[in-house]
Design a protein around this motif. Structure first.
Motif, PDB file in Angstrom:
ATOM      1  N   VAL A   1     108.563  19.570  43.436  1.00  0.00           N
ATOM      2  CA  VAL A   1     108.896  18.440  42.577  1.00  0.00           C
ATOM      3  C   VAL A   1     108.950  17.145  43.378  1.00  0.00           C
ATOM      4  CG1 VAL A   1     110.719  17.439  41.131  1.00  0.00           C
ATOM      5  CG2 VAL A   1     110.052  19.839  40.836  1.00  0.00           C
ATOM      6  N   HIS A   2     109.553  17.201  44.563  1.00  0.00           N
ATOM      7  CA  HIS A   2     109.626  15.980  45.368  1.00  0.00           C
ATOM      8  C   HIS A   2     108.237  15.451  45.695  1.00  0.00           C
ATOM      9  CE1 HIS A   2     109.723  13.853  49.312  1.00  0.00           C
ATOM     10  NE2 HIS A   2     110.689  13.193  48.712  1.00  0.00           N
ATOM     11  N   SER A   3     107.298  16.327  45.990  1.00  0.00           N
ATOM     12  CA  SER A   3     105.927  15.892  46.284  1.00  0.00           C
ATOM     13  C   SER A   3     105.328  15.164  45.096  1.00  0.00           C
ATOM     14  CB  SER A   3     105.052  17.095  46.654  1.00  0.00           C
ATOM     15  OG  SER A   3     105.488  17.688  47.859  1.00  0.00           O
ATOM     16  N   LYS A   4     105.542  15.704  43.892  1.00  0.00           N
ATOM     17  CA  LYS A   4     104.989  15.064  42.692  1.00  0.00           C
ATOM     18  C   LYS A   4     105.658  13.711  42.443  1.00  0.00           C
ATOM     19  CE  LYS A   4     102.675  18.878  41.980  1.00  0.00           C
ATOM     20  NZ  LYS A   4     101.328  19.030  42.551  1.00  0.00           N
ATOM     21  N   VAL A   5     106.968  13.646  42.673  1.00  0.00           N
ATOM     22  CA  VAL A   5     107.675  12.370  42.516  1.00  0.00           C
ATOM     23  C   VAL A   5     107.090  11.319  43.455  1.00  0.00           C
ATOM     24  CG1 VAL A   5     109.891  11.201  42.887  1.00  0.00           C
ATOM     25  CG2 VAL A   5     109.808  13.373  41.635  1.00  0.00           C
TER      26      VAL A   5
ATOM     27  N   GLU B   1     104.882  15.123  33.444  1.00  0.00           N
ATOM     28  CA  GLU B   1     104.751  16.503  33.913  1.00  0.00           C
ATOM     29  C   GLU B   1     105.966  16.927  34.715  1.00  0.00           C
ATOM     30  OE1 GLU B   1     100.944  18.203  35.397  1.00  0.00           O
ATOM     31  OE2 GLU B   1     102.114  18.579  37.230  1.00  0.00           O
ATOM     32  N   VAL B   2     106.435  16.051  35.597  1.00  0.00           N
ATOM     33  CA  VAL B   2     107.612  16.390  36.402  1.00  0.00           C
ATOM     34  C   VAL B   2     108.823  16.634  35.514  1.00  0.00           C
ATOM     35  CG1 VAL B   2     109.263  15.482  38.077  1.00  0.00           C
ATOM     36  CG2 VAL B   2     106.814  15.225  38.485  1.00  0.00           C
ATOM     37  N   CYS B   3     109.012  15.771  34.530  1.00  0.00           N
ATOM     38  CA  CYS B   3     110.155  15.928  33.632  1.00  0.00           C
ATOM     39  C   CYS B   3     110.044  17.178  32.766  1.00  0.00           C
ATOM     40  CB  CYS B   3     110.302  14.690  32.750  1.00  0.00           C
ATOM     41  SG  CYS B   3     110.775  13.199  33.670  1.00  0.00           S
ATOM     42  N   ASP B   4     108.820  17.651  32.564  1.00  0.00           N
ATOM     43  CA  ASP B   4     108.603  18.856  31.760  1.00  0.00           C
ATOM     44  C   ASP B   4     108.678  20.119  32.611  1.00  0.00           C
ATOM     45  OD1 ASP B   4     107.843  20.621  29.685  1.00  0.00           O
ATOM     46  OD2 ASP B   4     105.736  20.426  30.239  1.00  0.00           O
TER      47      ASP B   4
ATOM     48  N   ASN C   1     120.575  21.607  33.392  1.00  0.00           N
ATOM     49  CA  ASN C   1     120.561  20.143  33.497  1.00  0.00           C
ATOM     50  C   ASN C   1     120.320  19.694  34.927  1.00  0.00           C
ATOM     51  OD1 ASN C   1     120.707  17.429  32.746  1.00  0.00           O
ATOM     52  ND2 ASN C   1     122.938  17.352  33.054  1.00  0.00           N
ATOM     53  N   THR C   2     119.238  20.198  35.516  1.00  0.00           N
ATOM     54  CA  THR C   2     118.910  19.809  36.887  1.00  0.00           C
ATOM     55  C   THR C   2     117.414  19.935  37.125  1.00  0.00           C
ATOM     56  OG1 THR C   2     119.311  20.249  39.234  1.00  0.00           O
ATOM     57  CG2 THR C   2     119.320  22.152  37.776  1.00  0.00           C
ATOM     58  N   PHE C   3     116.888  19.073  37.943  1.00  0.00           N
ATOM     59  CA  PHE C   3     115.543  19.268  38.463  1.00  0.00           C
ATOM     60  C   PHE C   3     115.576  20.415  39.478  1.00  0.00           C
ATOM     61  CE2 PHE C   3     115.189  14.987  36.800  1.00  0.00           C
ATOM     62  CZ  PHE C   3     113.915  15.003  36.219  1.00  0.00           C
ATOM     63  N   THR C   4     114.438  21.047  39.675  1.00  0.00           N
ATOM     64  CA  THR C   4     114.357  22.206  40.559  1.00  0.00           C
ATOM     65  C   THR C   4     113.422  21.920  41.725  1.00  0.00           C
ATOM     66  OG1 THR C   4     112.567  23.167  39.243  1.00  0.00           O
ATOM     67  CG2 THR C   4     114.835  23.818  38.686  1.00  0.00           C
ATOM     68  N   GLN C   5     113.430  22.826  42.692  1.00  0.00           N
ATOM     69  CA  GLN C   5     112.633  22.594  43.890  1.00  0.00           C
ATOM     70  C   GLN C   5     111.144  22.541  43.593  1.00  0.00           C
ATOM     71  OE1 GLN C   5     112.204  25.725  47.009  1.00  0.00           O
ATOM     72  NE2 GLN C   5     112.989  24.166  48.400  1.00  0.00           N
ATOM     73  N   SER C   6     110.666  23.435  42.748  1.00  0.00           N
ATOM     74  CA  SER C   6     109.241  23.481  42.418  1.00  0.00           C
ATOM     75  C   SER C   6     109.085  23.909  40.974  1.00  0.00           C
ATOM     76  CB  SER C   6     108.493  24.436  43.356  1.00  0.00           C
ATOM     77  OG  SER C   6     109.024  25.748  43.267  1.00  0.00           O
ATOM     78  N   TYR C   7     107.903  23.737  40.440  1.00  0.00           N
ATOM     79  CA  TYR C   7     107.637  24.111  39.063  1.00  0.00           C
ATOM     80  C   TYR C   7     107.918  25.602  38.862  1.00  0.00           C
ATOM     81  CZ  TYR C   7     105.057  19.699  38.437  1.00  0.00           C
ATOM     82  OH  TYR C   7     104.683  18.379  38.349  1.00  0.00           O
ATOM     83  N   GLY C   8     108.675  25.922  37.818  1.00  0.00           N
ATOM     84  CA  GLY C   8     108.956  27.310  37.490  1.00  0.00           C
ATOM     85  C   GLY C   8     110.034  27.957  38.332  1.00  0.00           C
ATOM     86  N   SER C   9     110.601  27.244  39.270  1.00  0.00           N
ATOM     87  CA  SER C   9     111.633  27.791  40.144  1.00  0.00           C
ATOM     88  C   SER C   9     113.009  27.462  39.609  1.00  0.00           C
ATOM     89  CB  SER C   9     111.487  27.205  41.555  1.00  0.00           C
ATOM     90  OG  SER C   9     112.604  27.514  42.360  1.00  0.00           O
TER      91      SER C   9
ATOM     92  N   ALA D   1     116.035  17.232  48.443  1.00  0.00           N
ATOM     93  CA  ALA D   1     115.129  16.089  48.286  1.00  0.00           C
ATOM     94  C   ALA D   1     115.170  15.532  46.871  1.00  0.00           C
ATOM     95  CB  ALA D   1     113.702  16.498  48.645  1.00  0.00           C
ATOM     96  N   LEU D   2     115.662  16.317  45.916  1.00  0.00           N
ATOM     97  CA  LEU D   2     115.789  15.836  44.539  1.00  0.00           C
ATOM     98  C   LEU D   2     116.787  14.690  44.432  1.00  0.00           C
ATOM     99  CD1 LEU D   2     115.919  19.360  42.854  1.00  0.00           C
ATOM    100  CD2 LEU D   2     113.937  17.831  42.973  1.00  0.00           C
ATOM    101  N   LEU D   3     117.657  14.544  45.423  1.00  0.00           N
ATOM    102  CA  LEU D   3     118.611  13.427  45.427  1.00  0.00           C
ATOM    103  C   LEU D   3     117.903  12.087  45.524  1.00  0.00           C
ATOM    104  CD1 LEU D   3     121.233  14.989  47.869  1.00  0.00           C
ATOM    105  CD2 LEU D   3     121.563  14.601  45.416  1.00  0.00           C
ATOM    106  N   LEU D   4     116.636  12.092  45.943  1.00  0.00           N
ATOM    107  CA  LEU D   4     115.894  10.843  46.102  1.00  0.00           C
ATOM    108  C   LEU D   4     115.271  10.351  44.797  1.00  0.00           C
ATOM    109  CD1 LEU D   4     114.139  11.645  49.505  1.00  0.00           C
ATOM    110  CD2 LEU D   4     116.140  10.213  49.119  1.00  0.00           C
ATOM    111  N   ILE D   5     115.373  11.133  43.735  1.00  0.00           N
ATOM    112  CA  ILE D   5     114.752  10.736  42.466  1.00  0.00           C
ATOM    113  C   ILE D   5     115.239   9.365  42.001  1.00  0.00           C
ATOM    114  CG2 ILE D   5     114.751  11.296  39.993  1.00  0.00           C
ATOM    115  CD1 ILE D   5     114.264  14.198  40.766  1.00  0.00           C
TER     116      ILE D   5
END
Length: 610
Positions: free
Chosen positions: A399-403, A438-441, A449-457, A463-467
């Motif tokens: 996710v961080h890479s996509k961000v 895509e990232v939000c999906d 209620n959280t973003f995850t490390q990678s899609y489907g994980s 690194a999600l703290l940098l969003i």
């Protein structure tokens, strides 16, 4: 010595680590990434060191106190003994033209018996040099390397070392000078150590005087800025991640890497901190380095380079070195150079955009290369990669890479809108919005209620703290707050933040063993807490992190809360950079309670008048 028992001295081309007992245990010459001539840090004294301190029976005494002279990289270590007090002043002056290490012994009170032992070992502790005397000085030669030791006292050889004992009384000053040069060249001209001391102090104080930061925690910020400046390679503008290799992330473990290279990510983050503190010259030098290093096809972009832009950094193991506290293997080079890490495109674009925002003059070639990078990213942003943490397992859609792909496009659009650059801005906007959606999906877990490390994980990633920091979502967004709180619950140990969960099977990175809490991640947490309005909590965490610095204000890569020790390469730019950002974030939060982005990468952080 513990890692935190070391001090840093350097000349912005290389650096030495000086232990609390007065021993220089690590020094690579003539560059950060050259083979060492002192490698006791990763082995024993027989792998090379230079000790200088009070003489006496038993173990060597630790310095009673030590400090850097105000706003410089000149180290002072003092010992109180029965006979009096002695001070050793250690520094590396700017080159004239060869690298020098200067050690001045100063009598402060009474009379103190001193001793010194020097063992030069070239090629990471493997080559015992041929040593000869010339005009009262020592020369050591081994292959391409030669060093001269100019000593004010006679040195006696034996057991492949040279030693001396001597006394120093109040008011006396005895200078030792260690000079490296290529072995095929004649003896270098001797420097005046006292004059070089004055000039070195003046140089550092003049540089610090340009700092624009004047908020709380100024001393900590200044020491971090000096450390970052010391990690720049002056001839080219490159910036190394750390001056050491193979200091373990897990004592006795295998997570030992060579950090003496220029990661695009680390360098751009370092520049963010320097630029935001008033240092635009470093941005100009780094941009020139970048354009030389990445010149060529965009698809050939590497995540790291040598200090002069070298691309070949083959990883190998030095089996003759036992490693720091038996942490094997000792590695030089870095195999991660061949990884795909899509986030670096965002880091590069953000840094170049930031440089322009703070007044760096435009460069046509720089924009042309950015256009090339964006064209490549347009066709490859949706590929899996190894991600920010350089995992050595399978590639994933991190996710961080996509961000950060989103950041690359966002900053390119900003270049067009703010600075009049030309480019397919409508196409970039469409792709930027597509990545965001895509990232939000795919990168968000609505149940937790959280973003995850990678899609489907279901795993988390610090690194999600940098969003919110990079502006992907505003800090008040419930998904941002939920992510911060999830990381607090699931990725903290005694209040310090891990990079990601390390399961027993090490499914994330494929390596055995554990690691400490990543200091950058803990600073990111403090900054994120400040951004969502929890300033008191953020301040408490920030001050806990400041307390982890050694007595000289230096930080390694990680902190092991179980042993209470710093671990990883040292000192680490990636730890000192977010210290500076968090200090600025907390200062801004104190001025205004409104939720707002605080990172200098955001356009709203540009200087007034832009």
């Amino acid at each position: 010595m513990r890692i935190e028992d070391y001090a840093l001295i350097g000349d912005m081309q290389s650096a030495a680590l000086v232990a609390r007992d007065g021993s220089i245990d690590w020094l690579c010459l003539p560059r950060f990434d050259s083979p060492s001539c002192f490698a006791a840090l990763l082995g024993s004294e027989r792998n090379g060191h230079w000790w200088l301190g009070p003489n006496g029976p038993g173990e060597r005494p630790m310095a009673t106190r030590r400090r850097y002279r105000d706003e410089t990289l000149v180290l002072e270590s003092e010992w109180d003994t029965e006979g009096g007090t002695v001070r050793v002043i250690d520094f590396m002056p700017p080159r004239h033209p060869h690298p020098d290490v200067v050690r001045i012994v100063e009598g402060v009170r009474g009379t103190v018996e001193m001793a010194t032992t020097i063992r030069v070992r070239f090629d990471y502790g493997r080559i015992v040099p041929w040593v000869r005397r010339s005009d009262g000085h020592l020369q050591a030669i081994g292959g391409p390397d030669s060093v001269w030791l100019h000593a004010p006292v006679p040195l006696k050889g034996g057991d492949y070392a040279h030693r001396a004992t001597f006394t120093v009384s109040e008011g006396e000053r005895l200078p030792f000078v260690f000079t490296w040069h290529p072995s095929h060249e004649p003896m270098p001209v001797e420097i005046d150590p006292e004059l070089q001391l004055v000039e070195t102090e003046s140089m550092w104080r003049e540089w610090v005087s340009r700092c624009t930061y004047d908020g709380p925690w100024r001393d900590a910020v200044i020491r971090s800025l000096i450390t970052l400046k010391a990690l720049t390679y002056a001839p080219t503008g490159g910036i190394v991640a750390a001056p050491t290799t193979s200091l373990p992330e897990d004592l006795g473990g295998v997570r030992n890497w060579d950090y003496r290279y220029c990661w695009l990510r680390d360098a751009t983050m370092t520049l963010d901190a320097l630029i935001g503190s008033g240092y635009l010259e470093e941005a100009r030098d780094w941009r020139r380095w970048l354009l030389r290093a990445i010149a060529g096809r965009a698809q050939d972009l590497q995540i790291m380079y040598g200090v002069a832009g070298e691309r070949r950094l083959p990883e190998m193991e030095l089996e003759w070195l036992p490693g720091y506290e038996d942490s094997r293997p000792v590695r030089i080079g870095n195999g991660a150079v061949d990884q795909l890490q899509l986030d670096v495109y965002g880091e590069v674009m953000n840094s170049l955009y930031l440089s322009r925002s703070y007044g760096l003059e435009p460069d046509t070639r720089a924009w042309a290369i950015q256009r090339e990078l964006l064209e490549y990213l347009e066709h490859h942003w949706d590929a899996p990669d190894e991600g920010l943490w350089e995992v050595r397992g399978p590639r994933r859609h991190f996710v961080h890479s996509k961000v950060m792909c989103w950041v690359a496009l966002d900053r390119a659009i900003g270049q067009v809108e703010r600075f009049g650059r030309t480019g397919p801005v409508e196409r970039w906007r469409v792709l930027r919005d597509r990545i965001h959606a895509e990232v939000c999906d795919k990168g968000y877990d609505p149940e937790r209620n959280t973003f995850t490390q990678s899609y489907g994980s279901r795993e988390l990633d610090a690194a999600l703290l940098l969003i919110p920091v990079v502006g992907f979502l505003p800090p008040e967004d419930p998904r941002v707050i939920g992510t911060i709180e999830a990381i607090q619950r699931e990725l903290t140990v005694e209040g310090f933040v891990l990079r990601y969960p390390l399961a027993e099977d090490n499914a994330v990175d494929g390596l055995p063993g554990g690691e400490g809490a990543f200091l950058a991640c803990s600073f990111w947490m403090a900054e994120a807490l400040a951004m969502i309005g929890r300033r008191e909590e953020a301040t408490r965490l920030f001050e806990r992190l400041l307390a982890l610095r050694n007595d000289l204000g230096l930080l390694a890569e990680e902190y092991d809360p179980h042993t209470g020790r710093l671990v990883g390469n040292f000192p680490q730019a990636f730890s000192h950079v977010p210290l500076i950002h968090t200090a600025r974030a907390l200062a801004k939060a104190a001025e205004s309670p409104a939720l707002t982005g605080t990172h200098p990468g955001l356009t709203r952080e540009a200087p007034s008048g832009e």
